[in-house]
Scaffold this active site. Structure first.
Site, PDB file in Angstrom:
ATOM      1  N   GLY A  46      68.779  48.982 -63.695  1.00 13.01           N
ATOM      2  CA  GLY A  46      67.583  48.205 -63.305  1.00 13.01           C
ATOM      3  C   GLY A  46      68.056  48.808 -61.368  1.00 13.01           C
ATOM      4  N   GLN A  51      68.223  49.630 -52.342  1.00 10.42           N
ATOM      5  CA  GLN A  51      68.303  50.735 -53.052  1.00 10.42           C
ATOM      6  C   GLN A  51      67.768  51.974 -53.057  1.00 10.42           C
ATOM      7  OE1 GLN A  51      70.322  49.030 -57.069  1.00 10.42           O
ATOM      8  NE2 GLN A  51      71.350  50.686 -56.292  1.00 10.42           N
ATOM      9  N   CYS A  93      76.913  52.751 -59.975  1.00 12.21           N
ATOM     10  CA  CYS A  93      75.784  52.215 -59.434  1.00 12.21           C
ATOM     11  C   CYS A  93      75.115  53.451 -58.577  1.00 12.21           C
ATOM     12  CB  CYS A  93      75.999  51.083 -57.996  1.00 12.21           C
ATOM     13  SG  CYS A  93      75.484  50.650 -57.058  1.00 12.21           S
ATOM     14  N   LEU A  94      73.680  52.804 -59.183  1.00 12.17           N
ATOM     15  CA  LEU A  94      72.742  53.872 -58.540  1.00 12.17           C
ATOM     16  C   LEU A  94      72.909  55.087 -56.653  1.00 12.17           C
ATOM     17  CD1 LEU A  94      69.637  53.488 -60.630  1.00 12.17           C
ATOM     18  CD2 LEU A  94      70.870  55.538 -60.711  1.00 12.17           C
ATOM     19  N   HIS A 135      74.348  41.578 -61.298  1.00  8.99           N
ATOM     20  CA  HIS A 135      74.419  43.366 -60.346  1.00  8.99           C
ATOM     21  C   HIS A 135      73.318  43.608 -59.224  1.00  8.99           C
ATOM     22  CE1 HIS A 135      76.030  47.957 -59.576  1.00  8.99           C
ATOM     23  NE2 HIS A 135      74.798  47.963 -59.169  1.00  8.99           N
ATOM     24  N   GLU A 136      71.937  43.262 -59.716  1.00  7.39           N
ATOM     25  CA  GLU A 136      71.115  43.322 -58.438  1.00  7.39           C
ATOM     26  C   GLU A 136      70.742  42.307 -57.615  1.00  7.39           C
ATOM     27  OE1 GLU A 136      70.276  46.024 -58.603  1.00  7.39           O
ATOM     28  OE2 GLU A 136      70.997  47.072 -60.941  1.00  7.39           O
ATOM     29  N   HIS A 139      72.825  43.178 -54.644  1.00  6.91           N
ATOM     30  CA  HIS A 139      72.677  44.266 -54.277  1.00  6.91           C
ATOM     31  C   HIS A 139      71.413  43.019 -53.084  1.00  6.91           C
ATOM     32  CE1 HIS A 139      73.494  48.377 -55.176  1.00  6.91           C
ATOM     33  NE2 HIS A 139      72.871  47.763 -56.497  1.00  6.91           N
TER      34      HIS A 139
HETATM   35 ZN   LIG Z   1      73.709  48.645 -58.018  1.00  7.72          ZN
END
Ligand SMILES: [Zn+2]
Length: 172
Positions: A46, A51, A93-94, A135-136, A139
């Site tokens: 995701g 991000q 998390c990226l 999670h997204e 963000h």
């Molecule tokens: Zn993340």
């Protein structure tokens, strides 16, 4: 190569509320494509628009990580209406390289949003798909995985993260 780079923790865009999307312009369509490319390039399941540096309410998901096209999802202005059951699992998390932590989240969710054709959509998800959605969505509200840490864990994280960043700088 993805056209947009994933921004990492320290960039203020990751810690603010993202703006609602009022019209699906060509730049929003391009943004969604770039986000999917960046998500797959990073082996993520995701990604949220902040991000890649865009402070708008858009998320892309693929719990199959590219294996099953039916699990691909792009949602504009997502909102969660219902959450049920709780489950703890490890998350990364990226935007926070080399960090994972256990996070307790709802196992089942019911959410709404808009598709890229401007249609309202209702989404029911469970397990990893539900976790990724939550999670997204976090963000979009400027909330990161590290906000789940207690103050001591957070201190340790900040110290390790600075060390990791300086190691990376030394590689240049
Ligand atoms: Zn993340």
């Amino acid at each position: 190569m993805p056209r947009r780079r994933i921004v990492i923790y320290g960039d203020p865009v990751l810690q603010k509320d993202a703006e609602s999307i009022t019209s699906i312009s060509s730049s929003i369509i391009a943004l969604a494509e770039d986000m999917q490319a960046a998500m797959y390039a990073g082996n993520g399941v995701g990604l949220a628009a902040p991000q890649v540096g865009a402070s708008v309410r858009l998320i892309v998901l693929d719990p199959s990580a590219g294996r099953d096209p039916r699990q691909r999802l792009v949602v504009i202005n997502p909102e969660i209406l219902e959450m049920e059951e709780e489950e703890t699992a490890e998350e990364g998390c990226l935007s926070i390289p080399e960090f994972v932590t256990d996070v307790s989240r709802a196992r089942l969710i019911r959410a709404i949003g808009m598709t890229m054709d401007g249609k309202s959509v209702e989404i029911e998800a469970e397990g990893l798909a539900a976790r990724a959605f939550q999670h997204e969505l976090d963000h979009l509200n400027g909330r990161l995985l590290i906000d789940f840490l207690n103050p001591l864990q957070r201190d340790i994280f900040e110290r390790k993260y600075q060390q990791m960043l300086s190691r990376k700088r030394n590689l240049l």
